[in-house]
Design a protein around this motif. Structure first.
Motif, PDB file in Angstrom:
ATOM      1  N   GLN A 104     -16.393   6.670   2.305  1.00 39.17           N
ATOM      2  CA  GLN A 104     -15.739   7.732   1.540  1.00 39.17           C
ATOM      3  C   GLN A 104     -16.621   8.283   0.429  1.00 39.17           C
ATOM      4  O   GLN A 104     -16.712   9.495   0.240  1.00 39.17           O
ATOM      5  CB  GLN A 104     -14.420   7.209   0.953  1.00 39.17           C
ATOM      6  CG  GLN A 104     -13.374   6.917   2.018  1.00 39.17           C
ATOM      7  CD  GLN A 104     -12.114   6.326   1.428  1.00 39.17           C
ATOM      8  OE1 GLN A 104     -12.134   5.312   0.718  1.00 39.17           O
ATOM      9  NE2 GLN A 104     -10.987   6.962   1.704  1.00 39.17           N
ATOM     10  N   TYR A 228      -8.074  -2.992   2.490  1.00 39.39           N
ATOM     11  CA  TYR A 228      -7.179  -2.075   1.776  1.00 39.39           C
ATOM     12  C   TYR A 228      -6.021  -1.632   2.675  1.00 39.39           C
ATOM     13  O   TYR A 228      -4.872  -1.540   2.243  1.00 39.39           O
ATOM     14  CB  TYR A 228      -7.982  -0.865   1.314  1.00 39.39           C
ATOM     15  CG  TYR A 228      -7.432  -0.178   0.084  1.00 39.39           C
ATOM     16  CD1 TYR A 228      -6.359  -0.697  -0.633  1.00 39.39           C
ATOM     17  CD2 TYR A 228      -8.004   1.004  -0.367  1.00 39.39           C
ATOM     18  CE1 TYR A 228      -5.876  -0.057  -1.762  1.00 39.39           C
ATOM     19  CE2 TYR A 228      -7.530   1.651  -1.497  1.00 39.39           C
ATOM     20  CZ  TYR A 228      -6.462   1.108  -2.180  1.00 39.39           C
ATOM     21  OH  TYR A 228      -5.978   1.744  -3.301  1.00 39.39           O
ATOM     22  N   GLU A 229      -6.316  -1.358   3.931  1.00 33.73           N
ATOM     23  CA  GLU A 229      -5.274  -0.924   4.860  1.00 33.73           C
ATOM     24  C   GLU A 229      -4.247  -2.032   5.083  1.00 33.73           C
ATOM     25  O   GLU A 229      -3.046  -1.762   5.218  1.00 33.73           O
ATOM     26  CB  GLU A 229      -5.899  -0.509   6.195  1.00 33.73           C
ATOM     27  CG  GLU A 229      -4.947   0.162   7.156  1.00 33.73           C
ATOM     28  CD  GLU A 229      -4.306   1.421   6.601  1.00 33.73           C
ATOM     29  OE1 GLU A 229      -3.127   1.677   6.916  1.00 33.73           O
ATOM     30  OE2 GLU A 229      -4.983   2.150   5.843  1.00 33.73           O
ATOM     31  N   LYS A 232      -1.925  -1.921   2.241  1.00 30.78           N
ATOM     32  CA  LYS A 232      -1.015  -0.786   2.389  1.00 30.78           C
ATOM     33  C   LYS A 232       0.121  -1.098   3.356  1.00 30.78           C
ATOM     34  O   LYS A 232       1.242  -0.609   3.198  1.00 30.78           O
ATOM     35  CB  LYS A 232      -1.790   0.448   2.876  1.00 30.78           C
ATOM     36  CG  LYS A 232      -2.772   1.007   1.867  1.00 30.78           C
ATOM     37  CD  LYS A 232      -3.564   2.169   2.469  1.00 30.78           C
ATOM     38  CE  LYS A 232      -4.604   2.688   1.489  1.00 30.78           C
ATOM     39  NZ  LYS A 232      -5.424   3.792   2.064  1.00 30.78           N
ATOM     40  N   GLN A 233      -0.171  -1.922   4.346  1.00 32.10           N
ATOM     41  CA  GLN A 233       0.848  -2.290   5.330  1.00 32.10           C
ATOM     42  C   GLN A 233       1.734  -3.436   4.843  1.00 32.10           C
ATOM     43  O   GLN A 233       2.631  -3.884   5.567  1.00 32.10           O
ATOM     44  CB  GLN A 233       0.177  -2.683   6.648  1.00 32.10           C
ATOM     45  CG  GLN A 233      -0.624  -1.580   7.304  1.00 32.10           C
ATOM     46  CD  GLN A 233       0.198  -0.340   7.593  1.00 32.10           C
ATOM     47  OE1 GLN A 233       1.364  -0.431   7.971  1.00 32.10           O
ATOM     48  NE2 GLN A 233      -0.404   0.834   7.406  1.00 32.10           N
ATOM     49  N   GLY A 248      -9.458   5.528  -2.101  1.00 32.20           N
ATOM     50  CA  GLY A 248      -8.319   5.427  -1.197  1.00 32.20           C
ATOM     51  C   GLY A 248      -6.986   5.279  -1.898  1.00 32.20           C
ATOM     52  O   GLY A 248      -6.059   4.676  -1.344  1.00 32.20           O
ATOM     53  N   LEU A 249      -6.875   5.809  -3.113  1.00 32.64           N
ATOM     54  CA  LEU A 249      -5.619   5.690  -3.870  1.00 32.64           C
ATOM     55  C   LEU A 249      -4.423   6.097  -3.009  1.00 32.64           C
ATOM     56  O   LEU A 249      -4.439   7.137  -2.345  1.00 32.64           O
ATOM     57  CB  LEU A 249      -5.683   6.566  -5.123  1.00 32.64           C
ATOM     58  CG  LEU A 249      -6.501   6.026  -6.301  1.00 32.64           C
ATOM     59  CD1 LEU A 249      -6.547   7.050  -7.428  1.00 32.64           C
ATOM     60  CD2 LEU A 249      -5.919   4.711  -6.805  1.00 32.64           C
ATOM     61  N   ASP A 250      -3.382   5.253  -3.039  1.00 33.98           N
ATOM     62  CA  ASP A 250      -2.232   5.467  -2.169  1.00 33.98           C
ATOM     63  C   ASP A 250      -0.983   4.980  -2.896  1.00 33.98           C
ATOM     64  O   ASP A 250      -1.009   3.955  -3.584  1.00 33.98           O
ATOM     65  CB  ASP A 250      -2.442   4.674  -0.872  1.00 33.98           C
ATOM     66  CG  ASP A 250      -1.436   5.036   0.205  1.00 33.98           C
ATOM     67  OD1 ASP A 250      -0.252   4.673   0.044  1.00 33.98           O
ATOM     68  OD2 ASP A 250      -1.830   5.646   1.206  1.00 33.98           O
ATOM     69  N   GLU A 251       0.097   5.705  -2.736  1.00 28.41           N
ATOM     70  CA  GLU A 251       1.334   5.334  -3.432  1.00 28.41           C
ATOM     71  C   GLU A 251       1.901   4.006  -2.942  1.00 28.41           C
ATOM     72  O   GLU A 251       2.746   3.416  -3.604  1.00 28.41           O
ATOM     73  CB  GLU A 251       2.375   6.435  -3.252  1.00 28.41           C
ATOM     74  CG  GLU A 251       2.775   6.691  -1.810  1.00 28.41           C
ATOM     75  CD  GLU A 251       3.775   7.819  -1.658  1.00 28.41           C
ATOM     76  OE1 GLU A 251       4.291   7.995  -0.546  1.00 28.41           O
ATOM     77  OE2 GLU A 251       4.020   8.532  -2.663  1.00 28.41           O
ATOM     78  N   ARG A 252       1.420   3.529  -1.796  1.00 27.35           N
ATOM     79  CA  ARG A 252       1.891   2.250  -1.274  1.00 27.35           C
ATOM     80  C   ARG A 252       1.226   1.053  -1.932  1.00 27.35           C
ATOM     81  O   ARG A 252       1.592  -0.094  -1.667  1.00 27.35           O
ATOM     82  CB  ARG A 252       1.658   2.178   0.238  1.00 27.35           C
ATOM     83  CG  ARG A 252       2.492   3.135   1.060  1.00 27.35           C
ATOM     84  CD  ARG A 252       2.059   3.138   2.503  1.00 27.35           C
ATOM     85  NE  ARG A 252       0.746   3.728   2.677  1.00 27.35           N
ATOM     86  CZ  ARG A 252       0.070   3.738   3.834  1.00 27.35           C
ATOM     87  NH1 ARG A 252       0.609   3.156   4.904  1.00 27.35           N
ATOM     88  NH2 ARG A 252      -1.108   4.318   3.906  1.00 27.35           N
ATOM     89  N   VAL A 253       0.222   1.321  -2.784  1.00 22.87           N
ATOM     90  CA  VAL A 253      -0.557   0.238  -3.388  1.00 22.87           C
ATOM     91  C   VAL A 253      -0.633   0.400  -4.892  1.00 22.87           C
ATOM     92  O   VAL A 253      -0.755   1.519  -5.401  1.00 22.87           O
ATOM     93  CB  VAL A 253      -1.990   0.214  -2.804  1.00 22.87           C
ATOM     94  CG1 VAL A 253      -2.831  -0.865  -3.479  1.00 22.87           C
ATOM     95  CG2 VAL A 253      -1.940  -0.026  -1.301  1.00 22.87           C
ATOM     96  N   ARG A 254      -0.575  -0.716  -5.588  1.00 23.20           N
ATOM     97  CA  ARG A 254      -0.781  -0.730  -7.043  1.00 23.20           C
ATOM     98  C   ARG A 254      -2.096  -1.431  -7.321  1.00 23.20           C
ATOM     99  O   ARG A 254      -2.331  -2.555  -6.857  1.00 23.20           O
ATOM    100  CB  ARG A 254       0.379  -1.479  -7.713  1.00 23.20           C
ATOM    101  CG  ARG A 254       0.161  -1.744  -9.186  1.00 23.20           C
ATOM    102  CD  ARG A 254       0.618  -0.602 -10.078  1.00 23.20           C
ATOM    103  NE  ARG A 254       0.040  -0.749 -11.412  1.00 23.20           N
ATOM    104  CZ  ARG A 254       0.429  -1.656 -12.313  1.00 23.20           C
ATOM    105  NH1 ARG A 254       1.419  -2.481 -12.027  1.00 23.20           N
ATOM    106  NH2 ARG A 254      -0.146  -1.710 -13.505  1.00 23.20           N
TER     107      ARG A 254
END
Length: 300
Positions: A104, A228-229, A232-233, A248-254
């Motif tokens: 990325q 990371y994935e 997220k899962q 890879g900021l994602d709302e599923r992860v803090r």
């Protein structure tokens, strides 16, 4: 074969006469005739039929002209390349980077790089740090990004980044509300760790041992993106390198700061025998700028 002979022959073929060829080349007519004679002697074949001051190309001359024209196309390409190099532009830059920065971070940098250097091709090899080091030592790349420490020589190494790993937990996880996490906090939850043969795996295991916490990963991988994935899962919690985490900021992860701090030590490798150029230096400047921009988004 003397290129002057070929130039004289080509000029005669293009203009149709020795006198016109001499004018085109800026030489005397006898000089051009001598060059043609030398070419025919060297080849051992007649290229023209001479009758009453006129010359007519033979079939061999037509074949030779086709080959010479291809050579001139290559020479024109070489001249264009030389002009770009004189302006500081390399035709290509060979890079190699560990996945954490290649998947990325570097594509974002190359998006900006292409705006300023559209004619420079960048070849990006994505591989493990040990392979990046090997290629740098054998002078196969112009620059490399790999996790330290390094064991080989033949390249210059400087610190590119030492920002710390961060904890990543699924949103809604019991740990998601904490301001900072330690090894003891992670001990009671499925932990996704790095493979033990990686630098990160060894550093994480050492951090747990130093805090007196048993290190028993439920899952192991050697690629940040996969780790990371998995977070997220909702599979487990993990420590993620800062580049993968921020990109890879994602709302599923803090993302949560972790203590003790484990630096993600990335070295910039520059092989000793490969010279720098303006394009390469521009790429390095963009890499530094993108690094500084991204790291301001790390949780503190």
């Amino acid at each position: 074969m003397n290129i002057l002979y070929l130039s004289a022959f080509r000029a005669i073929m293009l203009t149709g006469t020795v006198s016109a060829a001499a004018e085109l080349l800026g030489r005397s007519q006898p000089a051009v005739s001598r060059l043609l004679d030398k070419l025919e002697r060297e080849l051992g074949v007649a290229l023209f039929e001479r009758r009453r001051g006129l010359i007519t190309p033979t079939s061999v001359a037509q074949l030779l002209l086709d080959e010479i024209e291809r050579a001139y196309v290559s020479l024109d390409s070489l001249k264009s390349f030389a002009a770009r190099v004189a302006e500081g532009e390399s035709s290509r830059i060979l890079t190699a980077a560990m996945p954490a920065l290649a998947l990325q971070f570097l594509p974002r940098v190359l998006g900006e790089f292409r705006k300023e250097w559209p004619n420079t091709k960048v070849l990006m090899n994505v591989t493990l740090s040990v392979k990046v080091e090997e290629w740098a030592a054998s002078q196969q790349i112009d620059l490399g990004l790999a996790e330290t420490p390094f064991r080989r020589s033949g390249f210059r190494a400087e610190t590119f980044s030492d920002f710390p790993y961060v904890a990543a937990v699924p949103a809604g996880h019991p740990l998601a509300g904490k301001a900072r996490l330690e090894p003891a906090d992670l001990a009671d939850f499925p932990f996704i760790s790095w493979a033990p043969f990686t630098s990160a795996g060894q550093l994480v295991a050492q951090a747990f041992r130093s805090c007196g916490v048993k290190h028993e990963p439920a899952y192991e991988t050697n690629v940040s993106a996969a780790t990371y994935e998995m977070v997220k899962q909702g599979i487990g919690v993990a420590l993620i390198d800062p580049y993968t985490a921020v990109a890879g900021l994602d709302e599923r992860v803090r993302l949560i700061p972790f203590s003790p701090a484990i630096p993600f030590n990335v070295g910039l490798l520059r092989p000793e025998s490969r010279p720098a150029n303006r394009a390469l230096e521009a790429l390095l400047d963009l890499m530094a700028a993108e690094r500084d921009r991204l790291m301001t988004r790390l949780p503190r």
